[in-house]
Design a protein around this motif. Structure first.
Motif, short mmCIF file in Angstrom:
data_model
loop_
_atom_site.label_atom_id
_atom_site.label_comp_id
_atom_site.label_asym_id
_atom_site.label_seq_id
_atom_site.Cartn_x
_atom_site.Cartn_y
_atom_site.Cartn_z
N UNK A 1 -0.64 -9.15 6.27
CA UNK A 1 -0.82 -8.94 4.83
C UNK A 1 -1.97 -9.79 4.33
N UNK A 2 -2.80 -9.21 3.47
CA UNK A 2 -3.83 -9.96 2.78
C UNK A 2 -3.42 -9.99 1.31
N UNK B 1 -1.41 -9.72 -5.22
CA UNK B 1 -1.01 -8.42 -4.68
C UNK B 1 -1.11 -8.43 -3.16
N UNK B 2 -0.06 -7.92 -2.51
CA UNK B 2 -0.02 -7.82 -1.05
C UNK B 2 -0.69 -6.53 -0.62
N UNK B 3 -1.75 -6.65 0.16
CA UNK B 3 -2.45 -5.48 0.69
C UNK B 3 -2.02 -5.26 2.15
N UNK B 4 -1.43 -4.10 2.40
CA UNK B 4 -0.95 -3.72 3.71
C UNK B 4 -2.05 -2.96 4.46
N UNK B 5 -2.12 -3.11 5.79
CA UNK B 5 -3.03 -2.24 6.55
C UNK B 5 -2.64 -0.78 6.31
N UNK B 6 -3.61 0.07 6.21
CA UNK B 6 -3.34 1.49 5.93
C UNK B 6 -2.39 2.10 6.96
N UNK B 7 -2.53 1.71 8.22
CA UNK B 7 -1.67 2.30 9.24
C UNK B 7 -0.23 1.75 9.20
N UNK B 8 0.04 0.78 8.32
CA UNK B 8 1.40 0.27 8.13
C UNK B 8 2.13 0.99 7.01
N UNK C 1 0.70 7.11 -9.17
CA UNK C 1 -0.33 6.08 -8.98
C UNK C 1 0.27 4.72 -8.63
N UNK C 2 1.29 4.71 -7.80
CA UNK C 2 2.00 3.48 -7.45
C UNK C 2 1.35 2.70 -6.32
N UNK C 3 0.38 3.28 -5.66
CA UNK C 3 -0.34 2.60 -4.58
C UNK C 3 -1.83 2.75 -4.82
N UNK C 4 -2.57 1.69 -4.52
CA UNK C 4 -4.02 1.77 -4.68
C UNK C 4 -4.74 1.16 -3.49
N UNK D 1 -9.68 -0.93 4.00
CA UNK D 1 -8.68 -0.31 4.87
C UNK D 1 -7.25 -0.73 4.57
N UNK D 2 -7.01 -1.25 3.36
CA UNK D 2 -5.69 -1.75 2.99
C UNK D 2 -5.19 -1.10 1.71
N UNK D 3 -3.87 -1.11 1.54
CA UNK D 3 -3.21 -0.47 0.40
C UNK D 3 -2.28 -1.48 -0.26
#
Length: 93
Positions: free
Chosen positions: A17-18, A23-30, A65-68, A82-84
């Motif tokens: 997580x970044x 805000x926690x940004x998850x890798x897209x593939x997660x 629009x709950x994810x960006x 590359x993160x969500x």
């Protein structure tokens, strides 16, 4: 392991997580692809760039629009490429 859950369902899970501006940004593939729906919404952040959004759909319910994410973040925000991230009732644990 950090998870993002909405409507009783885990929609993302990762130990990579970044965190930016709280805000926690998850890798897209997660992130589960089966719950993401494209959204026309976009916003502009002066230092990160233009954000695009996904609606979440779980068990027939939609969270608009709950994810960006930033398709092409500015240089200062390359760590979130590359993160969500999530909001609007999505629980991060």
């Amino acid at each position: 392991m950090t998870t993002a859950s909405w409507n009783g369902t885990v929609v993302a899970e990762s130990d990579d997580i970044v965190t930016v501006e709280g805000n926690a940004y998850f890798p897209r593939d997660a992130v589960r692809e089966d719950v993401l729906r494209p959204s026309a919404e976009q916003t502009l952040c002066p230092w990160k760039g233009t954000a695009s959004y996904f609606d979440l759909e779980v068990d027939g319910r939609v969270n608009a629009a709950a994810a960006w994410y930033y398709p092409t973040p500015k240089d200062a925000a390359q760590e979130i490429a590359g993160r969500v991230a999530f909001w609007r009732g999505v629980e991060i644990r």
